[in-house]
Scaffold this motif. Sequence first.
Motif, PDB file in Angstrom:
ATOM      1  N   THR A  17       0.816  -1.209   0.000  1.00 30.24           N
ATOM      2  CA  THR A  17       0.000   0.000   0.000  1.00 30.24           C
ATOM      3  C   THR A  17       0.849   1.258   0.000  1.00 30.24           C
ATOM      4  N   ASN A  18       1.865   1.272   0.844  1.00 26.61           N
ATOM      5  CA  ASN A  18       2.674   2.498   0.923  1.00 26.61           C
ATOM      6  C   ASN A  18       3.386   2.775  -0.402  1.00 26.61           C
ATOM      7  N   ALA A  71       3.136   3.505  11.707  1.00 28.27           N
ATOM      8  CA  ALA A  71       2.595   2.591  10.697  1.00 28.27           C
ATOM      9  C   ALA A  71       1.567   3.292   9.832  1.00 28.27           C
ATOM     10  N   THR A  72       0.755   4.122  10.477  1.00 30.81           N
ATOM     11  CA  THR A  72      -0.296   4.795   9.719  1.00 30.81           C
ATOM     12  C   THR A  72       0.287   5.860   8.797  1.00 30.81           C
ATOM     13  N   ASP A  75       1.908   4.791   5.479  1.00 30.44           N
ATOM     14  CA  ASP A  75       1.172   4.257   4.326  1.00 30.44           C
ATOM     15  C   ASP A  75       1.014   5.295   3.216  1.00 30.44           C
TER      16      ASP A  75
ATOM     17  N   ASP B 375       2.104  -7.169   9.892  1.00 35.09           N
ATOM     18  CA  ASP B 375       0.730  -6.936  10.327  1.00 35.09           C
ATOM     19  C   ASP B 375      -0.131  -6.602   9.120  1.00 35.09           C
ATOM     20  N   GLU B 376      -1.335  -7.075   9.154  1.00 34.68           N
ATOM     21  CA  GLU B 376      -2.233  -6.745   8.058  1.00 34.68           C
ATOM     22  C   GLU B 376      -2.639  -5.288   8.183  1.00 34.68           C
ATOM     23  N   LYS B 377      -2.758  -4.649   7.039  1.00 32.65           N
ATOM     24  CA  LYS B 377      -3.142  -3.235   7.031  1.00 32.65           C
ATOM     25  C   LYS B 377      -4.561  -3.117   6.477  1.00 32.65           C
ATOM     26  N   SER B 430      -1.968  -4.799   1.048  1.00 36.31           N
ATOM     27  CA  SER B 430      -2.107  -4.523   2.480  1.00 36.31           C
ATOM     28  C   SER B 430      -1.763  -5.724   3.342  1.00 36.31           C
TER      29      SER B 430
END
Lengths: 350, 818
Positions: A17-18, A71-72, A75, B375-377, B430
Amino acid sequence: MAFKIASSPHVSTSLHTNTVMKRVALCLIPGIAVQSYYFGLGTLIQLFLAVSVAYLAEAAVMKLRHKNIKATLSDNSALVTASLLAVAIPPLAPWWLIVIGTLFAIVIVKQLYGGLGNNVFNPAMAAYVLLLISFPVQMTSWVAPQTIALNHADLVSSLQSIFELNAQYSAEYFRTGVDGITMATPLDTLKTDLSMGLTTTESLAKPIFSGMTTQSWFWVNMAYLAGGLIMLKLKVIRWHISGAIIASVFVCASFGFLISPDTFVSPLMHLFSGGTMLAAFFIATDPVTAATSPRGRLIFGAMIGVLIYLIRTFGGYPDAVAFAVLLANMCAPFIDYYVRPRSYGHRTGN
Amino acid sequence: MLTILEQLDKGSLWQSPGGIHPPQLKTLSNQSAISRLPLAKRFVVPVPLVGEQATLTVTVGDKVLKGQILTEGAGFTYLPVHAPTSGQIIAIKQHATNHPSSLPTLSCIIEADGQDTWCDLTPNSLNQLSKPQILDKIKQAGIAGMGGAAFPSHVKLNPASEIDLVIINGIECEPYITSDDRLMRDHSHEIMSGVGVINHLLNPQRIIIAIEDNKPEAAQAMQDALNRSDLPKGVVRVTVIPTKYPSGGEKQLIQIITGKEVPSGAIPAQLGIVVHNVGTAYAIQEAIYQGKPLIERVVTLTGEHIGQPGNYWLPIGTTVADALQSVKFIESAEQKVIVGGPMMGYALAELDVPILKGTNCLLVPSQNEIAPDVDEKACIRCGECAVACPALLLPQQLFWHAKAEEYDKAASFNLKDCIECGCCSYVCPSDIPLVEYYRVAKSALKIEAEEKRQAEQAKIRFETRLQRLEDEKNAREAKAKEAAAKRQANMKSSDKDAVAAAMARIAAKKAQVTTAPSTASSTETATQTSQAVVDPKKAAVNAAIERAKAKKAAQASAARNDTLDSTSESVIVDDKQAKIAAAVARAKAKKAAQINQTDMVPTEVEPSTDIIDDKKARVAAAVANAKAKKITKENQTDETALAPQPTAEIESTTDIEASTDPIDDKKARVAAAVAKAKAKKLAQANQTDVTILAPHPTTDIESTTDLEATTDLIDDKKARVAVAVAKAKAKKLAQANQADEADTTIESIANDSITAQHTETPPTLKHEIASGSDTRLIINDDSAAYLTPEQIKKAKVAAAVAKAKAKKLAKSAEQEEH
């Protein structure tokens, strides 16, 4: 000995995603560059402001939600949202405009709905609409384009304008602008003219449509198109939504133009003016708020295209991208529910 | 079908949707021919069907030969199990098996003797055997699908419908695995013989041997073998298909080869298609032409943590630990040992599990070969999973619903058509373990379906039970009605009177409660002459109490008592009761008694309880006089709770009811005495004990009043003792002692009563009891009347004894206690 237990599959791609988000942001660069070239460094200042506010806001919300901030933030979704909003608003708009917009986008539209993946509306577009409705004057005053960016508004004057350090700011300030160089967009002018009974030919004869202005918007759109094509190539996005938007705008505009060229704008004008390309490749393709199946995405894109045309032609606002996207966002779950691919072994009539 | 046959002959292929192209990594293990590893010492052969479809033919300690059958059984899908080598069965026990769960399964543990001696084998040729014989031979060889699912092959070779197309699956689309690749390269001729057997059995129009284009050597070898074989040329064909995962899936392969889709929930045979793995073809050939059962298979041992990656013939039952040991397995921290490929394989929890017929690969990867645990996102609904899904599902929607545990909604998105290939998880940006979510959802749906089925069954059972209970209830009611009618008929004489009396008592009671002036109205209601038979007694008791405590009131009631003797009119009874109520009030237990009484009235419906309650009210009055208002009140409530139960059961004569009266009456006295003795608390405890004991005899309807009377004596005496003890100022100790005594003295009634000789009774008490006895005599309650004087006497005696020996008793009690 203890062996690691995991569910299959045990391998995966490296496209995360990132990375996807980062690529989207990088593909915006051509568009931003051309926009800055024609409209000054204000866009870059807005971009800086938006990204900073977005990251701060997201970090604050993550702290409140007791979630992993790093982590957030990593992304890169906040980066994309902030960038899209920054390029969508007028380059010399006051600083509080972009701050309000970004906060609204990140905190309310995105995080209050549960964060990335859970928001119903495109955060950048929801914020854009908020700003457009709340501050219509500031939101429709674009700087007149110039060939040499440094010629009109240098970094210092842009900063002065954005941060309102110049004491003489007012609503009129943006009309006359820094040295009287701000003006309405071509679409805005055209709409006003058409409503005043002028034909498109008459309107297009105006100075705004000659030379720099139309040309600048054309090249900005071309740059976003280029960025979009790179994304397609990188498989960051799929072609369905973008293709459907461009096709439907083109079809609608051609139809109107063929019927009455005097009262309807040409399809090329529609495609390469305003935010059409930005919307088609960068805004509507936000997967979270779009339909998910290929067929659903075609419908979703076509819907946006038609709405853009309808609102531009018959609606009260000169450009319609944000409204079209938000309306389509509302329909996305509906589309997903009814447009399901036929699963293997479920051939109809079999 | 004709056009399809033409297209098959042309080699046209169709597109299977979705799919991915993960790194192949097959060269790691396919560079050398299949080899053998040194024979292991110990084999674990699971016999899961034993107990269901099969029985064991061997026991612990038996010597077995290689290829010997270990189980026998029947059933459509039953497959025999064979010994993989010669040796001895050292145990038959539950052993962890090769399964994601590692759940133990019944297994034969065989210790190899190292000789590897075959049992007798019977090689045949095709023309020696009939088709059923061939099928039986395949079944007896224990051949199961070698592609992984391990479905019994003889079932697929004996379909119900006509088979037009057989696909021999040599796709092997999973990365890393090369066991089929090497088998095709090294044993193409044998595989082709197996294909010949399949052709003989099914006689299809076409047989397609499908191989991915990443195995050109295998395809070439198979083509060469086909050219050399005597198989009809137009029927069998080697088709090379483009490499894509998961083309080797049965449904996907059928789609690629024929363009057809196997309908959801159906099997390929319904399309006239059967798919067999190349390994199965090889095993069939071994079974028919060599007579060898399926006791070994080619297993790819690969991964960067295997010293000698390659393909090996491993006997079924070899433990994973042994197999890895002999190929220089390098163990690292957080090591995964995967059975199968990286896409669909499962990681083992322990290595002491056997290689099974469907185990085609053991993958021991290093950390950089496999995806790290991340970890799953959040799902961004990018839709890449839907693009990759070969079953044309919407994995993101399935995930959304599976995560929310909306399994019914997940099912509506065709969850059951998911083949768990792992493509969606592979492409997910993800890092969501989508397949795991689907597995959970699938099992939940399975459990749900099972529960639903069970609930349905339970519902049927429950409804049947309800119906049965209803029927029983109706039958019972009918019976009870009949019995009641019978009783009614029998009661015509004296019993009916008793009931009537009881009814009258209720009426009287009501009148009494409201106030004295209402006597007139109650008189009207009570007309039965027989009522008097019961009521007088009650009234007498009450009157006696009143006389004793409140002389004025007592005198009035005594006069009425006399009148009662001569007459048996209910009018008088009610009148008297009203007077009694007045007397009670006068007896200075105003508040306490009143509250008690009013509390009791609404709750009592049973006629027989009235007697007790009435009396109780008196008792309350008496106790109130004794200035122990509160305490006795509490006592009384206790009594009410206890008393109605036994009396309610009494359906017979008034004699028994009457007999309860003395008990309570006496108790009341006792309470008064105790109160007077200023041992309030003690008395309270005592009385409660008494109440608990007293009602019990009355429940025995058959028992004589004599017996009851004796219990009374006991209680009475006890009360005296309590008083004495109290006087002796050993309050606390005595209390405990008394409680003990209450239990113990019952057995020594006789002794106690004998000791009672000298009595000093207050005149009032004497008088009261005498009058009480009088009334009882009138009521014809002979037994009660006979007992009462005795009681009194005994009570006196007890009191005297108690007074005389108070100190001693207290002391002895103390001693006993300690």
